[in-house]
Design an enzyme around this catalytic site. Structure first.
Site, PDB file in Angstrom:
ATOM      1  N   SER A 142       0.860  -1.180   0.000  1.00  0.00           N
ATOM      2  CA  SER A 142       0.000   0.000   0.000  1.00  0.00           C
ATOM      3  C   SER A 142       0.894   1.228   0.000  1.00  0.00           C
ATOM      4  O   SER A 142       2.083   1.143   0.366  1.00  0.00           O
ATOM      5  CB  SER A 142      -0.872  -0.001   1.267  1.00  0.00           C
ATOM      6  OG  SER A 142      -1.498   1.246   1.487  1.00  0.00           O
ATOM      7  N   TYR A 155      -2.311  -1.641  10.486  1.00  0.00           N
ATOM      8  CA  TYR A 155      -2.287  -1.718   9.022  1.00  0.00           C
ATOM      9  C   TYR A 155      -0.957  -1.205   8.482  1.00  0.00           C
ATOM     10  O   TYR A 155      -0.344  -1.832   7.611  1.00  0.00           O
ATOM     11  CB  TYR A 155      -3.448  -0.900   8.461  1.00  0.00           C
ATOM     12  CG  TYR A 155      -3.619  -0.981   6.963  1.00  0.00           C
ATOM     13  CD1 TYR A 155      -4.304  -2.035   6.383  1.00  0.00           C
ATOM     14  CD2 TYR A 155      -3.105   0.006   6.130  1.00  0.00           C
ATOM     15  CE1 TYR A 155      -4.484  -2.110   5.003  1.00  0.00           C
ATOM     16  CE2 TYR A 155      -3.269  -0.062   4.759  1.00  0.00           C
ATOM     17  CZ  TYR A 155      -3.961  -1.115   4.208  1.00  0.00           C
ATOM     18  OH  TYR A 155      -4.125  -1.183   2.835  1.00  0.00           O
TER      19      TYR A 155
END
Length: 260
Positions: A142, A155
């Site tokens: 990401s 995350y």
């Protein structure tokens, strides 16, 4: 005619994972799609990919929070298809909360699914790829694997970990014709993201276009969502012969987010 390659895509019954599975199938790969649900719809999805792209496709259930199931996914693929040529680690979940109140069970689940699952699938796939004399591993990280934001501690820790794992695996397999790279998307327009837009519109009292540009994509100089097709195309490229010397790197598909 060369034998069709076999690709595993974890977390691939919707969103980015499904886009990648479809892109690989369109490129002629046999595809294993995966989730933890094991529903009739999951198997029908694989059957539909097979019919549409004239490849072999199968659904294999595995709970990516459990290491033994991650490894079983790979071994079952190898048994059924005779090879594991491409592994795409895409499965992921998210929880947003301040670090001091972040639930331990959420932390553990995010690390397990977003990071540890990639370790387990890679560890299981590498012996097959070495025996075959080649392979491609693509980890979906990401923009948050390269940058941080508040309230996403697990995350971001996991996605940074995916980038580090990618580099290490690439170095270990450099002599084996197996590449390992990470794709780092910004915001991708998936059904999950689309569902967030009305809430953001209400919270900020903005229309759809404004909330997308000024709130959701505020960090991206190109204020447009990436598409699942674009992430799929990036994956297909990294799995191609033209990418044989690309390994241990990150490919950002983020509208310029990480250029700042």
């Amino acid at each position: 005619m060369s034998k069709a390659r076999t690709a595993i895509v974890t977390g691939s019954t919707s969103g980015i994972g499904l886009g990648i599975a479809r892109a690989l199938a369109a490129d002629g790969c046999n595809v294993v799609v995966n989730s933890f649900t094991d529903s009739k719809e999951d198997h029908a999805l694989a059957d539909g990919i097979a019919r549409e792209f004239h490849v072999t496709a199968a659904y294999i259930q595995a709970d990516m929070s459990k290491g033994e199931e991650c490894r079983r996914l790979v071994e079952e693929t190898a048994e059924r298809f005779g090879a594991v040529d491409i592994l795409v680690n895409n499965a992921g979940i998210q929880h947003v909360e301040a670090v001091e109140t972040f639930p331990t069970e959420k932390w553990n689940a995010i690390i397990a699914i977003n990071l540890s699952s990639a370790f387990h699938t890679i560890a299981a796939a590498v012996p097959h790829m070495k025996r075959q004399g080649k392979g491609r591993i693509v980890n979906i990280s990401s923009a948050h694997g390269l940058r941080a934001s508040p309230f996403k501690s697990a995350y971001i820790a996991a996605k940074h970990g995916v980038v580090g794992l990618t580099k290490t695996v690439a170095l270990e397999l450099a002599d084996d014709h197996v590449t390992c790279n990470a794709i780092c998307p910004g915001y991708v327009l998936t059904p999950l993201v689309e569902a967030q837009i009305p809430d953001q519109m209400a919270a900020h009292n903005m229309d759809r276009e404004t909330v997308v540009r000024e709130v959701m994509l505020a960090r991206q100089p190109i204020r447009e969502f990436a598409t699942v097709e674009q992430i799929g195309a990036a994956t297909v490229f990294l799995c191609s012969d033209n990418a044989a010397l690309i390994t241990g790197t990150t490919l950002s598909v983020d509208g310029g987010w990480t250029a700042r």
